[in-house]
Write an enzyme that holds these catalytic residues in place. Structure first.
Site, PDB file in Angstrom:
ATOM      1  N   GLY A  70       0.807  -1.222   0.000  1.00 32.56           N
ATOM      2  CA  GLY A  70       0.000   0.000   0.000  1.00 32.56           C
ATOM      3  C   GLY A  70       0.832   1.260   0.000  1.00 32.56           C
ATOM      4  N   LEU A  71       1.990   1.202  -0.648  1.00 30.69           N
ATOM      5  CA  LEU A  71       2.840   2.387  -0.777  1.00 30.69           C
ATOM      6  C   LEU A  71       3.167   3.041   0.567  1.00 30.69           C
ATOM      7  CD1 LEU A  71       1.277   3.963  -4.015  1.00 30.69           C
ATOM      8  CD2 LEU A  71       3.470   2.780  -3.828  1.00 30.69           C
ATOM      9  N   ASN A 123       7.128   5.753 -10.513  1.00 32.52           N
ATOM     10  CA  ASN A 123       6.263   4.578 -10.367  1.00 32.52           C
ATOM     11  C   ASN A 123       4.917   4.902 -11.006  1.00 32.52           C
ATOM     12  OD1 ASN A 123       4.530   2.582  -9.565  1.00 32.52           O
ATOM     13  ND2 ASN A 123       5.162   2.562  -7.423  1.00 32.52           N
ATOM     14  N   CYS A 126       2.081   0.785  -9.867  1.00 31.93           N
ATOM     15  CA  CYS A 126       1.681  -0.047  -8.731  1.00 31.93           C
ATOM     16  C   CYS A 126       0.230  -0.485  -8.922  1.00 31.93           C
ATOM     17  CB  CYS A 126       1.828   0.733  -7.435  1.00 31.93           C
ATOM     18  SG  CYS A 126       1.219  -0.164  -6.009  1.00 31.93           S
ATOM     19  N   ASN A 186       6.170  -3.868 -13.485  1.00 33.60           N
ATOM     20  CA  ASN A 186       5.736  -3.886 -12.098  1.00 33.60           C
ATOM     21  C   ASN A 186       4.920  -5.159 -11.902  1.00 33.60           C
ATOM     22  OD1 ASN A 186       4.902  -3.092  -9.430  1.00 33.60           O
ATOM     23  ND2 ASN A 186       5.235  -0.963 -10.033  1.00 33.60           N
ATOM     24  N   GLY A 211       7.651 -12.397  -8.748  1.00 36.67           N
ATOM     25  CA  GLY A 211       8.422 -13.635  -8.638  1.00 36.67           C
ATOM     26  C   GLY A 211       8.384 -14.486  -9.892  1.00 36.67           C
ATOM     27  N   GLY A 238      10.605 -11.565 -11.635  1.00 39.33           N
ATOM     28  CA  GLY A 238      10.938 -12.980 -11.523  1.00 39.33           C
ATOM     29  C   GLY A 238      12.397 -13.341 -11.731  1.00 39.33           C
ATOM     30  N   THR A 260      11.697 -10.085  -5.655  1.00 44.33           N
ATOM     31  CA  THR A 260      11.232 -11.267  -4.933  1.00 44.33           C
ATOM     32  C   THR A 260      12.328 -12.305  -4.703  1.00 44.33           C
ATOM     33  OG1 THR A 260       9.030 -10.875  -5.803  1.00 44.33           O
ATOM     34  CG2 THR A 260       9.465 -13.081  -4.974  1.00 44.33           C
TER      35      THR A 260
END
Ligand SMILES: Cc1cc2nc3c(=O)[nH]c(=O)nc-3n(C[C@H](O)[C@H](O)[C@H](O)COP(=O)(O)OP(=O)(O)OC[C@H]3O[C@@H](n4cnc5c(N)ncnc54)[C@H](O)[C@@H]3O)c2cc1C
Ligand SMILES: Cc1cc2nc3c(=O)[nH]c(=O)nc-3n(C[C@H](O)[C@H](O)[C@H](O)COP(=O)(O)OP(=O)(O)OC[C@H]3O[C@@H](n4cnc5c(N)ncnc54)[C@H](O)[C@@H]3O)c2cc1C
Ligand SMILES: Cc1cc2nc3c(=O)[nH]c(=O)nc-3n(C[C@H](O)[C@H](O)[C@H](O)COP(=O)(O)O)c2cc1C
Ligand SMILES: Cc1cc2nc3c(=O)[nH]c(=O)nc-3n(C[C@H](O)[C@H](O)[C@H](O)COP(=O)(O)O)c2cc1C
Ligand code: FES
Ligand code: FES
Lengths: 299, 250, 299, 250
Positions: A70-71, A123, A126, A186, A211, A238, A260
């Site tokens: 949530g930023l 950004n 998101c 993203n 991921g 990923g 990730t």
């Protein structure tokens, strides 16, 4: 074999820490740098401090992570010290910012420049914050204005991070081509339900998937955009092993970000991937990683 | 993914602390923790306080999440993930365990596994946790208000005990200011120390940076830290990070 | 516990074979029905025979499949016999069709009706065929016309299968609300590069990602659309075990489709999932699966 | 994901058939196959013809893909996935192996593993595959043109042999019309039969339906089928599916 220059910035390797992972505090970024990251992108910082969503904000899946942090961020006014500390690491520090208007982005970008950030990452992507990120990032006219507005006002490089949650990926990429580099992708908008609880796991319900499971989506995005824009692409999504990094390079990425995989392989993942890349290149007779860029493009 | 475990028994330990027993196949080490999700309420970290076949969480009521947990009863469910983090490292040295408040929950399974004397500290006598758990060894009690045992803070009692016995290592968990003092004592006396820290935790798996203290992530690098790490933590006992990630005084 | 009626069609369970998997020939569909499928959707059929792309058309990933079969199909004129054979299985047979114009879809749908199909599924979402699928399916005005055009011309139920590769999922869902049910999701646009070969694996380069890795994307799509449209939703994407089926139901699906799991668990996956669903429902005191529909919706 | 294997040796078996030797850790059964990808060229199924530590594919040149493969040399690479499918089931029955053309490639590793007599059939003497591979057993040769051994089709020789010996099972692989005849013979004489079938394969993993024959998927239910299945295949020897999935005469 791995060092290079991008937008005039010197990187010791193309493995940059992705925004939102271990990059809220300067000292943690230093740790990541110690473990081999070629650069670090800060958490996305906004105008005001934000607590983010209530727990759970993260969910472990067999093949990736789902998150809706949530930023959460301390706010730009509190962030100068963190940049200063991170810069001690001696690698480029890229300040990620999020806003919803041109003015908002410009304000944040200028602050980042003032704090000494080596570049700014916008950004625009998101997937789980109302009024920010991909809600902004799929408005093609707006993203173009944001990039141009920021470019005019600061002299450090500007990176635009765009969303894969769209049928207009290439159009958006072209709209932000005024940036010095494009960052994609993203996370992918997703959710998980715990059937025993009978409710979504994330308190925000929706979150972003990251991921290994999104690697084929990220590689596709880089491959598609590479043939349409002139600017360097920074591939993310990923990247976990050296072979994933090479796959992104071959798709057309000039540099890479890793998120990730820090969870999957630990903070030492940067030096591990770097080593795997070098071994592969040696075995296959490549002298420098830049030889791999775009190699898999079929025309 | 969460595992759902069923509460098999609830024991009221103190007016503010309850232990919840359950079965689960995981094999935690003392000092490790789990993330407990109460759907629709909250998710928070909790140390394992019993590590056998029947496991336990010993929970102090501090806010909305733990208050809701205190309402749970036998047959109710917990959603858990873990065990996470690095636990205590067992040593051959002569040990003193120092637990303050709910910090005893974290230390208890370690104490069950190795010899050593125990200091149980709390604000007042009713809050002394696990005072009957450790049979056949020296258990010292301390209360801030002097309602039982030593009157004063845990670190004051520790200083006294260090004059009486040659402890070579202190294991501690409790309020951060208490741990800070004890670590300082250990440093000045040149004895070893391990401390289990507490910080705001969002992910529990080492990626969100919310639990970090001077570059150490409490959730994966800790929660148990060793002396060489603790000495580097300038913020310990002084600053923490709030939910927005701001560095604020403790 | 599992039988139900949807659009007037009687299903013995909500586990329907997804389009494109073991459903080119009538006899194979019969086999799938023997193994417990509650219904079958045919491969997407077009106007003319199509050979599809050259091999490789499929790539095995650790957490799913990437495919670009390329809408290979015998053509509608050759398909009557297959429907006839499949219908011997005694469960609903849904004819999937793809086209690029309203007239094209109408022609195909009428043929399917004539052949005896119990319903028609409009493929508005294949991610890897030029001029078809999602290229059509993200044109909001066009999809609306297609659905309305087909609805007017046939009397069997019409299902609209839509794409997740868009930021306009809910808008598209609303545009196709004239259909009798919505099917989501189709595969996610993706690609893979073999780094030893230095080229994309699929001969078409781009393909569609399916299987467990897209489940969080599919669940999110169903959850998002459920609250916005009145029509039943058929959930598809990564359903592999009973618990996945239940997750989709809780998100808001009324019925389910299963594709890649046939590869992961074999053709008997339909009866396996049905059994797992029943066991879970018994343990949790549910008498019928329809009680689970939309249970995880938080308002 | 593909594995890359290196060709260690190429043996020219006949004017149209070569064997490619390589090393790979997989442990295939006789009758199983792999998908071979030649990047930029094609991907196609190929039976394993040697199953030891050093493995082999024995490839007949029929079209663009196999022609390209025939150009490969020692040191070149193959991209493979597999092994896939169901192989032959070894039986205690007195066996006759009947291979036609490149079908011998599929049967050969089975013959290496179990006793029985062998029929090697081909159009002409140069195309007789593996005629020297099976030492110490009866090997019958047949050529359509009579250039060596029995003159005529394989099934005609089989009928003759069945008068001489009491074979209880026939294992066969070869042109579909040959296999159809042999299966019919086996049915009429009441002896057992296993046949390895060939169909157009796109996925190789049982999901695309391109290889199906009367509801049986050659890639996962086969490629080796047993008698009770073979008798149900009305299309065998009569119809196949083309790349578009149309049912067309063989
Ligand atoms: C590794 C670890 C192990 C723990 N083990 C135990 C245990 O065994 N027994 C036990 O009773 N408690 C333990 N805790 C503390 C426990 O997690 C918190 O008490 C709990 O999160 C409070 O949740 P709440 O919703 O009730 O309170 P909230 O309503 O969330 O907060 C109440 C107050 O506590 C503060 N707070 C919440 N969480 C933390 C935290 N992690 N660190 C510092 N302050 C916090 C808040 O800022 C607020 O002031 C542990 C914490 C950590 C990090
Ligand atoms: C399970 C299995 C195992 C096989 N094992 C062997 C083996 O050990 N040795 C060997 O030499 N060959 C084997 N084959 C056949 C081999 O796969 C084909 O010869 C090859 O695909 C031809 O590819 P190509 O690109 O050279 O020809 P193409 O250019 O693709 O085709 C040439 C001609 O062959 C036909 N054809 C292609 N593939 C097939 C097929 N699968 N079935 C029927 N007709 C086809 C085409 O329709 C065309 O008429 C096997 C096939 C299968 C299904
Ligand atoms: C926990 C978490 C937090 C993230 N926060 C941000 C963020 O603040 N800003 C941003 O641009 N991306 C954020 N991302 C997205 C990542 O930077 C990255 O684009 C994405 O995770 C894909 O890369 P990966 O698969 O290597 O993680 C976040 C990802 C995760 C997992
Ligand atoms: C090999 C393959 C072929 C497919 N062909 C089609 C098709 O022809 N038409 C269609 O609408 N969807 C097609 N799909 C998509 C599936 O129907 C389904 O929407 C998708 O695979 C997600 O479900 P799954 O994860 O259960 O496979 C195909 C999928 C696969 C894997
Ligand atoms: S809780 Fe997220 S890094 Fe520790
Ligand atoms: S080759 Fe695809 S099902 Fe057999």
């Amino acid at each position: 074999m791995l060092s290079f220059t991008l937008n005039g910035l010197r990187f010791k390797n193309p493995l940059i820490l992705a925004s939102g992972i271990l990059d809220e505090s300067g000292e943690t970024m230093l740790k990541v740098i110690e473990h081999g990251a070629g650069g670090v992108v800060t958490k996305s910082i906004g105008r005001k401090p934000r607590e983010g969503y209530e727990n759970p904000v993260i969910y472990e899946l067999p093949y990736g992570l789902l998150n809706a942090i949530g930023l959460a961020n301390p706010g730009i006014e509190n962030y100068g010290e963190e940049i200063k500390v991170a810069k001690k690491g001696g690698v480029p520090v890229i300040g990620s910012v999020f806003g919803s208007t041109v003015e908002g982005f410009v304000y944040l970008a200028k602050k980042m420049e003032e704090y000494g950030a080596d570049a700014v990452e916008l950004n625009l992507s998101c997937p789980h914050a109302k009024g920010y990120g991909m809600e902004v990032g799929t408005d093609i006219a707006l993203v173009e204005e944001i990039v141009e507005g920021v470019k005019k006002e600061i002299s450090i490089p500007v990176w635009a991070k765009i969303t894969p949650n769209t049928e207009n990926l290439v159009k958006i990429a072209k709209a932000v081509e005024g940036a010095d580099a494009l960052v994609l992708i993203n996370t992918v908008k997703a959710m998980a339900i715990d059937i025993e609880a009978g409710m979504p796991v994330l308190s925000n319900k929706f979150g972003g998937l990251s991921g290994p499971c999104i690697k084929p989506i990220g590689v596709r995005a880089v491959y598609e955009v590479y043939r349409e824009v002139e600017k360097p692409i920074i591939g993310v999504g990923g990247i976990t092993y050296g072979r994933d990094a090479i796959e992104y390079l071959m798709a057309g990425a000039t540099a890479l970000q890793v998120g990730t995989a820090v969870y999957l392989r630990g903070i030492e993942v940067f030096s591990l991937i770097a080593k795997e890349m070098e071994e592969w290149m040696e075995k296959h007779g490549y002298a420098h990683f830049t030889e791999l860029i775009g190699l898999a493009q079929v025309r | 993914m969460y595992r759902v475990v069923e509460i098999e028994e609830v024991v009221t330990e103190t007016p503010t602390i309850k232990t919840f027993f359950f079965r689960d196949n995981s094999e935690p080490q003392p000092g490790q923790f789990y993330m407990i999700w109460l759907p629709g309420v909250d998710e928070f970290p909790m140390s394992i306080s019993y590590i056998g076949e029947i496991k336990g969480f010993t929970v102090k009521r501090v806010g909305a999440g733990t208050a809701r947990m205190h309402q749970l009863q036998k047959g109710d469910k917990l959603w858990i993930r873990g065990p996470y983090g690095r636990g205590f490292r067992i040593s051959q040295k002569k040990a003193l365990f120092v637990g303050g408040g709910s910090g005893m929950a974290t230390l208890a399974p370690l104490i069950d596994m190795m010899p050593g004397d125990v200091v149980i500290a709390a604000r007042t006598r009713d809050e002394l946790l696990f005072r009957k758990r450790f049979a056949g060894r020296k258990v010292y009690l301390a209360t801030d208000d002097g309602s039982e045992g030593f009157k004063g803070f845990a670190h004051e009692l520790v200083e006294k005990l260090l004059h009486q016995e040659d402890y070579e290592i202190i294991y501690t968990c409790g309020p951060e200011l208490m741990m800070r003092k004890i670590i300082d004592i250990a440093i000045s006396k040149g004895i070893d120390v391990q401390a289990s820290l507490e910080r705001l935790m969002k992910c529990g798996i080492g990626i969100c940076d919310s639990c970090s203290i001077n570059g150490y992530r409490v959730c994966v690098d800790g929660p148990v830290f060793f002396k060489d790490e603790l000495v580097k933590m300038k913020d310990l006992g002084k600053y923490k990070r709030d939910k927005a990630g701001r560095r604020v005084p403790l």
